[in-house]
Design an enzyme around this catalytic site. Structure first.
Site, PDB file in Angstrom:
ATOM      1  N   GLY A 148     -22.004 -19.445 -53.950  1.00 13.26           N
ATOM      2  CA  GLY A 148     -20.562 -20.151 -53.312  1.00 13.26           C
ATOM      3  C   GLY A 148     -20.648 -19.660 -51.708  1.00 13.26           C
ATOM      4  N   ALA A 149     -19.513 -19.359 -51.222  1.00 10.34           N
ATOM      5  CA  ALA A 149     -19.621 -18.959 -49.792  1.00 10.34           C
ATOM      6  C   ALA A 149     -20.454 -18.067 -49.590  1.00 10.34           C
ATOM      7  CB  ALA A 149     -18.061 -18.609 -49.356  1.00 10.34           C
TER       8      ALA A 149
ATOM      9  N   HIS B  43     -18.496  -6.845 -51.620  1.00  9.70           N
ATOM     10  CA  HIS B  43     -17.243  -6.046 -51.575  1.00  9.70           C
ATOM     11  C   HIS B  43     -17.413  -4.955 -52.573  1.00  9.70           C
ATOM     12  CE1 HIS B  43     -13.096  -5.791 -50.997  1.00  9.70           C
ATOM     13  NE2 HIS B  43     -12.746  -6.709 -52.136  1.00  9.70           N
TER      14      HIS B  43
ATOM     15  N   GLU C 204     -13.087 -11.301 -59.430  1.00  5.98           N
ATOM     16  CA  GLU C 204     -12.332 -11.327 -60.763  1.00  5.98           C
ATOM     17  C   GLU C 204     -13.081 -11.498 -61.944  1.00  5.98           C
ATOM     18  OE1 GLU C 204     -11.310 -13.465 -58.324  1.00  5.98           O
ATOM     19  OE2 GLU C 204     -11.475 -15.479 -59.002  1.00  5.98           O
TER      20      GLU C 204
ATOM     21  N   GLU D  84      -3.698 -24.154 -31.482  1.00  4.28           N
ATOM     22  CA  GLU D  84      -4.065 -23.140 -30.301  1.00  4.28           C
ATOM     23  C   GLU D  84      -4.369 -21.652 -30.884  1.00  4.28           C
ATOM     24  OE1 GLU D  84      -1.398 -23.562 -26.990  1.00  4.28           O
ATOM     25  OE2 GLU D  84      -2.046 -22.143 -26.113  1.00  4.28           O
TER      26      GLU D  84
END
Ligand SMILES: NC(=O)C1=CN([C@@H]2O[C@H](COP(=O)(O)OP(=O)(O)OC[C@H]3O[C@@H](n4cnc5c(N)ncnc54)[C@H](OP(=O)(O)O)[C@@H]3O)[C@@H](O)[C@H]2O)C=CC1
Ligand SMILES: CC(=O)[C@](C)(O)C(=O)O
Length: 336
Positions: A27-28, A108, A84, A231
């Site tokens: 994934g990411a 992590h 999880e 912004e």
């Protein structure tokens, strides 16, 4: 207390050479790390279940296997499923396939720190945690820079677990920007604190509340979007490049004075107390338990909040305006 920064020239060992690294999850982070390490010359395979990630990894030219098979083939098993599900995947498909001398890696500390995963004593347990989203880890690597990373050792069976972690971080491009030594506890506490209070929780609450105040006062949603959402990136870029000093230097004195005097009315002693409470709930495990219970109960609250976010006026008006700015979508050319 300050920490020593390491750069490419400081990572000189070569224990990763000849090792096969299995990324569990594409994934990411899995996608970014696998591609970065392969481009750095590391022998990489992927372990995922059949489906979208499996097909994508194959299309990207990797050898892809079911999780258990990949774990068995590899010397290093890098756990990059969502936090999880990680302990279930570990117990069912990884644990029995670890051999003495293997490395079990994380990005992590959550599962190790909260003891959802307890590895056998004869493997190294290390962490390489990039301090940025996976897509940007890949994009910056391709551009010749990188995202800084934390490295940590939880268990050192080989006697060189820390070198392993540093080499892995270097291969991911992180040593171009800086490596920081940490512990699983410190990384977990800080990462959860950052995303809940500042990076995601804090920023989205700030943007959403600002958008509501403006639109409820009769200002157009388009104007409000450009003011408090679009912004934000431009201002954050200036902070990234040169801190508050550069950001204020490039902005008007009017905005700077207004910022010093009005900002603390919004983020104040009460907000600080709330942040301290959130930190305590991370440190004592309250948040981790709540999150895992939420997952085991079917993520009812998570999905409800996600739906509200997707249906919000801010998201909708932002989507409409971004569709007219094709260069915004193109900025993410390395993610898929
Ligand atoms: N997002 C980020 O940039 C960052 C993430 N991290 C950490 O990196 C780790 C990975 O997170 P992230 O990359 O966001 O995760 P993602 O949700 O992006 O990716 C998860 C991957 O795991 C696969 N997967 C999910 N469930 C299973 C399963 N039961 N068995 C096998 N594979 C499965 C998914 O495949 P499928 O397509 O089949 O669902 C997907 O390939 C976490 O520990 C996270 O805290 C750290 C820093 C930043
Ligand atoms: C993107 C990132 O760095 C986070 C916030 O730690 C995460 O996705 O968990």
């Amino acid at each position: 207390m300050s920490v020593e920064m390491l750069y490419e020239k400081d990572v000189t060992t070569n224990y990763l050479k000849g090792k096969k690294v299995a990324f569990i999850g594409y994934g990411a982070q899995g996608h970014a790390q696998a591609n970065n390490l392969r481009d750095s010359g590391v022998d990489v395979i992927i372990g995922v279940r059949p489906g979208k990630s499996f097909d994508k990894a194959k299309k990207d030219g990797f050898e892809v296997y079911p999780v258990a098979e990949a774990a068995k083939k590899a010397d290093w098993v890098q756990m990059l499923t969502p936090d999880e599900v990680m302990s279930d995947v570990y117990k069912k498909e990884v644990a029995d396939n670890l051999e003495p001398g293997n490395v079990l890696g994380f990005s992590h500390g959550f599962n190790v720190y909260y003891k959802e995963i307890v590895a056998p004593e004869n493997v190294d347990v290390v962490m390489m945690a990039p301090k940025g989203p996976g897509n940007l880890c890949r994009r910056t690597y391709m551009e010749g820079s990188g995202v800084p990373a934390l490295y940590a050792t939880y268990q050192d069976a080989s006697g060189h677990a820390e070198d392993f972690a540093k080499e892995f971080a270097k291969a991911n491009g992180a040593a171009r920007v800086g490596l920081l030594k940490t512990t699983f506890k410190e990384e977990t506490d800080e990462d959860l604190f950052g995303e809940q209070n500042v990076l995601m929780g804090g920023v989205t609450a700030l943007i959403e509340t600002g958008f509501e105040v403006l639109t409820e006062a009769g200002y157009s949603p388009e104007l409000a979007f450009f003011e408090v959402d679009h912004e934000m990136k431009l201002i954050c870029d200036l902070i990234y490049e040169g801190g508050f000093a550069k950001m204020y230097n490039d902005c008007s004195n009017t905005s700077e004075y207004g910022s010093y005097t009005r900002g603390p009315r919004v983020i104040n002693a009460e907000s600080k107390e709330a942040m301290k409470r959130n930190l305590k709930e991370i440190q004592d495990g309250t948040f981790a338990k709540e999150f895992m219970d939420e997952y085991r109960g079917g993520f009812k609250k998570l999905y409800k909040y996600r739906k509200e976010m997707e249906n919000s006026e801010l998201q909708k008006v932002g989507d409409e305006l971004r569709a007219k700015m094709p260069f915004v979508a193109q900025a993410d050319k390395y993610s898929d």
